[in-house]
Scaffold this motif. Structure first.
Motif, PDB file in Angstrom:
ATOM      1  N   ASN A  68      -6.559   9.346  -3.690  1.00 46.68           N
ATOM      2  CA  ASN A  68      -7.793   8.632  -3.365  1.00 46.68           C
ATOM      3  C   ASN A  68      -9.028   9.441  -3.758  1.00 46.68           C
ATOM      4  O   ASN A  68      -9.054  10.661  -3.668  1.00 46.68           O
ATOM      5  N   SER A  77     -12.323   5.139  -2.256  1.00 43.80           N
ATOM      6  CA  SER A  77     -11.946   3.773  -1.883  1.00 43.80           C
ATOM      7  C   SER A  77     -12.762   3.310  -0.676  1.00 43.80           C
ATOM      8  O   SER A  77     -12.957   4.076   0.275  1.00 43.80           O
ATOM      9  N   GLN A  78     -13.238   2.057  -0.702  1.00 40.86           N
ATOM     10  CA  GLN A  78     -14.128   1.592   0.356  1.00 40.86           C
ATOM     11  C   GLN A  78     -14.104   0.083   0.505  1.00 40.86           C
ATOM     12  O   GLN A  78     -13.669  -0.649  -0.387  1.00 40.86           O
ATOM     13  N   LEU A 137     -12.053   3.131   3.105  1.00 40.13           N
ATOM     14  CA  LEU A 137     -10.799   2.521   3.521  1.00 40.13           C
ATOM     15  C   LEU A 137      -9.996   3.543   4.317  1.00 40.13           C
ATOM     16  O   LEU A 137      -9.843   4.695   3.906  1.00 40.13           O
ATOM     17  N   THR A 138      -9.499   3.148   5.458  1.00 35.52           N
ATOM     18  CA  THR A 138      -8.734   4.055   6.307  1.00 35.52           C
ATOM     19  C   THR A 138      -7.261   4.064   5.898  1.00 35.52           C
ATOM     20  O   THR A 138      -6.798   3.178   5.182  1.00 35.52           O
ATOM     21  N   HIS A 140      -2.947   8.185   1.803  1.00 31.50           N
ATOM     22  CA  HIS A 140      -3.103   8.018   0.358  1.00 31.50           C
ATOM     23  C   HIS A 140      -1.993   7.182  -0.254  1.00 31.50           C
ATOM     24  O   HIS A 140      -2.140   6.679  -1.351  1.00 31.50           O
ATOM     25  N   TRP A 161      -1.246   2.514   4.289  1.00 30.93           N
ATOM     26  CA  TRP A 161      -1.938   3.257   3.224  1.00 30.93           C
ATOM     27  C   TRP A 161      -3.269   2.587   2.890  1.00 30.93           C
ATOM     28  O   TRP A 161      -3.534   1.444   3.275  1.00 30.93           O
ATOM     29  N   GLN A 162      -4.132   3.285   2.169  1.00 31.38           N
ATOM     30  CA  GLN A 162      -5.489   2.805   1.923  1.00 31.38           C
ATOM     31  C   GLN A 162      -5.549   1.541   1.070  1.00 31.38           C
ATOM     32  O   GLN A 162      -6.498   0.767   1.166  1.00 31.38           O
ATOM     33  N   GLN A 189     -10.760  -3.720   9.177  1.00 28.96           N
ATOM     34  CA  GLN A 189      -9.641  -2.777   9.218  1.00 28.96           C
ATOM     35  C   GLN A 189      -9.053  -2.600  10.628  1.00 28.96           C
ATOM     36  O   GLN A 189      -8.260  -1.693  10.851  1.00 28.96           O
TER      37      GLN A 189
END
Length: 458
Positions: A94, A97-98, A108-109, A112, A155-156, A225
């Motif tokens: 990552n 990423s958002q 983004l939580t 990876h 994962w993200q 999320q």
């Protein structure tokens, strides 16, 4: 979600009109094979020389697939059975990423993703039978397309891909005719079954914020999320195609030229989409959204053109080279129709045509008891940019380095073993999901392939 599902479906298909076909299966690790979702592993003998001799191969049953004209060179009957173990390593790293800025643009939580690939086994079987001095028939059972990868549920990139599985099974009866002692032609008919399974998470928090507003959604606990659902899409199809080939031999068979064409295969994929919706988001299913429904997609797997030559430099040394063109640009967009109220989805893929080039060398012992091979190939990816690279198929161009060995157990029974390592440069991804989330980073990939094969002439 509508959009999410379509995109998901599209992406899988994305791999296809080719992937679409891809969208419906499950067997092989994603970039472990040839570029895109093509499977080159049709001969362990040829794997040892990076498939550089495939268009002119007259020694094992894979000629049914690569060039049916070569079957006319078989005397008696020939059975080839092979299996391949494919061990890829595909890891996402990552970078930024958002979520979409429309719902905060927060990172983004999640993890990876780790190594998303899976060890896979691929078999194939070929049989060739001489009818007369000039006519031979053959049958092949193989897998021309396939892929599989799987990410952790947290994962993200979970909103774009979790599980992606594609499998094709191909039945290929063929016939060849020797026009002269030097020139042969051949043709085959293909019946192809396609199965696929695709899953992904759904960010109901972001969907609610985009459709209703953050304040109203927050009161229901629908935060970005924090209210994930799930979607699974399965589908099947049967398609039909053909393949043709020609083989010409010079100088007492010391030099051979071969060319073949495999047609595109159209699939009308019928499947079902299943949704899992969290309790606080059930109201979002009103109006026919996010409900279990049938789905249908039309997809076309690409046609290919293969040509090459082989030359025996001396009784012990032989060199070979070939080039393969694949019509991946058939996959420009993917349209999915749903039986529910969800509107059609169109995914812009922009895959491009590719070339694969290979060279190889063979060395035979004085008694021809054993043969050693090695080869090198360059295989282009059809993915046109980081923006069009999906986490379902994080494909990249690859460089093949291969070695192989043939041993004559008996005069009519040969064993082949081969190993290949595929080098792949780090490749970037900047892909937008259905809710505008961006998966940004790069993939580190490499692949190891091993195979064993037996040829039995009787």
């Amino acid at each position: 979600m509508l959009k999410k599902i379509r995109i998901i479906v599209g992406r899988n298909h994305g791999c296809a009109r080719a992937l679409l076909l891809g969208s419906w299966l499950a067997f092989y690790p994603v970039s472990v094979l040839s570029a895109g979702i093509a499977v080159m592993e049709q001969s362990v003998k040829e794997l040892g020389q990076a498939f550089s001799g495939a268009p002119t191969n007259t020694e094992d049953g894979s000629m049914v697939f690569f060039n049916p004209a070569a079957m006319s060179q078989v005397r008696g009957r020939l059975l080839s059975m092979a299996g391949y173990v494919i061990a890829p390593s595909i890891t996402f790293h990552n970078q930024a990423s958002q979520l979409t800025p429309l719902v905060s643009g927060a990172p983004l939580t999640g993890h990876h993703g780790g190594d998303s690939s899976k060890i896979a086994f691929i078999p194939n079987v070929y049989y060739v039978h001489e009818l007369t001095d000039r006519i031979a028939i053959g049958i092949g059972f193989n897998t021309p397309f396939g892929m599989k990868n799987s990410y952790p549920s947290d994962w993200q990139g979970r909103y774009q891909a979790l599980d992606s599985e594609i499998m094709t099974l191909n039945f290929n009866p063929s016939v060849s005719f020797k026009i002269t002692e030097k020139f042969s032609v051949g043709a085959g008919f293909n019946v192809q079954y396609l199965h696929t399974r695709l899953t992904n998470a759904i960010d109901f928090g972001s969907i609610c914020s985009l459709q209703v507003g953050a304040a109203a959604c927050a009161s229901q606990g629908l935060l970005p999320q924090a209210a994930d659902g799930h979607n699974a899409l399965k589908g099947d199809s049967v398609g039909f195609g053909y393949n043709i080939g020609a083989l010409y031999s010079f100088n007492d068979n010391n030099t051979r030229l071969g060319a073949s064409y495999r047609s595109r295969v159209s699939h009308d994929i019928h499947g079902h989409s299943n949704f899992s919706v969290p309790g606080n988001a059930v109201l979002m299913t009103r109006g026919g959204q996010f409900v279990d429904t049938d789905a249908r997609t039309s997809a076309t797997l690409p046609d290919t053109v293969l040509f090459g030559l082989s030359h025996r430099v001396s009784p012990r040394w032989m060199v070979s080279a070939d080039a393969l063109w694949t019509h991946w640009s058939l996959i420009r967009e993917l349209r999915t129709d749903f039986s529910s109220a969800q509107r059609d989805d169109i995914l812009d893929l922009k895959w491009r045509d590719t070339w694969r080039y290979a060279v190889g060398i063979n060395y035979s012992s004085e008694s021809n008891k054993w043969i050693v091979r090695t080869g090198f190939a360059y295989d282009q990816t059809p993915v046109s940019s980081a923006q069009h690279r999906s986490p379902r198929i994080p494909d990249a161009s690859r460089y093949w380095l291969t070695v192989g060995l043939t041993y004559a157990v008996f005069k009519n029974v040969h064993l082949h073993a081969a190993y290949a390592h595929l080098f792949m440069p780090d490749t970037g991804i900047d892909h937008r999901g259905a809710t505008g989330d961006r998966l940004v980073g790069h993939y580190t990939e490499q692949i190891n392939i091993g195979g064993l094969q037996m040829d039995w002439r009787f």
